[in-house]
Design a protein around this motif. Sequence first.
Motif, PDB file in Angstrom:
ATOM      1  N   CYS A 170       0.655  -1.111   0.106  1.00  6.75           N
ATOM      2  CA  CYS A 170       0.179  -0.006   0.039  1.00  6.75           C
ATOM      3  C   CYS A 170       0.538   1.109   0.190  1.00  6.75           C
ATOM      4  O   CYS A 170       1.769   1.408   0.063  1.00  6.75           O
ATOM      5  CB  CYS A 170      -0.372  -0.330   1.590  1.00  6.75           C
ATOM      6  SG  CYS A 170      -2.206   1.535   0.939  1.00  6.75           S
ATOM      7  N   CYS A 213       0.919   3.416   1.821  1.00 13.61           N
ATOM      8  CA  CYS A 213       0.671   4.290   3.077  1.00 13.61           C
ATOM      9  C   CYS A 213       1.577   3.543   3.559  1.00 13.61           C
ATOM     10  O   CYS A 213       1.704   4.437   4.732  1.00 13.61           O
ATOM     11  CB  CYS A 213      -0.970   4.215   3.439  1.00 13.61           C
ATOM     12  SG  CYS A 213      -1.465   2.954   4.309  1.00 13.61           S
ATOM     13  N   CYS A 272      -5.755  -2.679   2.056  1.00 13.96           N
ATOM     14  CA  CYS A 272      -5.486  -1.382   3.502  1.00 13.96           C
ATOM     15  C   CYS A 272      -6.308  -0.199   2.603  1.00 13.96           C
ATOM     16  O   CYS A 272      -7.295  -0.673   3.568  1.00 13.96           O
ATOM     17  CB  CYS A 272      -3.837  -1.525   3.554  1.00 13.96           C
ATOM     18  SG  CYS A 272      -3.174  -0.100   4.616  1.00 13.96           S
ATOM     19  N   CYS A 273      -5.728   0.215   2.070  1.00 14.75           N
ATOM     20  CA  CYS A 273      -6.134   1.324   1.887  1.00 14.75           C
ATOM     21  C   CYS A 273      -7.776   1.321   0.471  1.00 14.75           C
ATOM     22  O   CYS A 273      -8.102   2.260   0.274  1.00 14.75           O
ATOM     23  CB  CYS A 273      -5.406   2.641   1.200  1.00 14.75           C
ATOM     24  SG  CYS A 273      -4.657   3.175   3.267  1.00 14.75           S
TER      25      CYS A 273
HETATM   26 ZN   LIG Z   1      -3.183   2.209   3.155  1.00 14.68          ZN
END
Ligand SMILES: [Zn+2]
Length: 154
Positions: A3, A5, A14-15
């Motif tokens: 990801c 992030c 994740c996102c």
């Molecule tokens: Zn993420």
Amino acid sequence: MNCYCGQGAAFADCCEPYIRGIRQAPTAEALMRSRYSAFCCGEADYLLASLHPSKRVSESRESLEQSFTETQWCSLRVLSCRSGEAGQTVGEVEFVAFYQTGMEVGQLHERSRFVCDSNQWLYCDGDILPPLKLGRNDECWCGSGRKLKKCHPD
Ligand SMILES: [Zn+2]
Ligand SMILES: [Zn+2]
């Protein structure tokens, strides 16, 4: 793919589910991370939808899309969180995000405020803080996970 992030999980775990609207971000930090990832992959709809309605007037799709072409986001570090847990109604997240515009490396160091409205975390606004000074032994801004001196010394 990991990801954007920087959490170490796959984007799909994740996102991405938040950006695609499959799940709601459970915490202010998760929402903040997903907004960072949305900047990385150019998801203007999500950036507008995750903004508090009172702020949507000041953010336009055009200016977001222009920023996607001009700014390349490199890495995110979440520095601290205050409240913003599941079941709470307000939260603050302090983070630094490193970016490149052309050859320039910059950083956005911000303390952001979030509110949770009907189980949906939304970004309200934030205070811009002075840039962090990176030491040679600190993690590099580029997101490689290596020390600055071994990665992008200048
Ligand atoms: Zn993420
Ligand atoms: Zn580097």
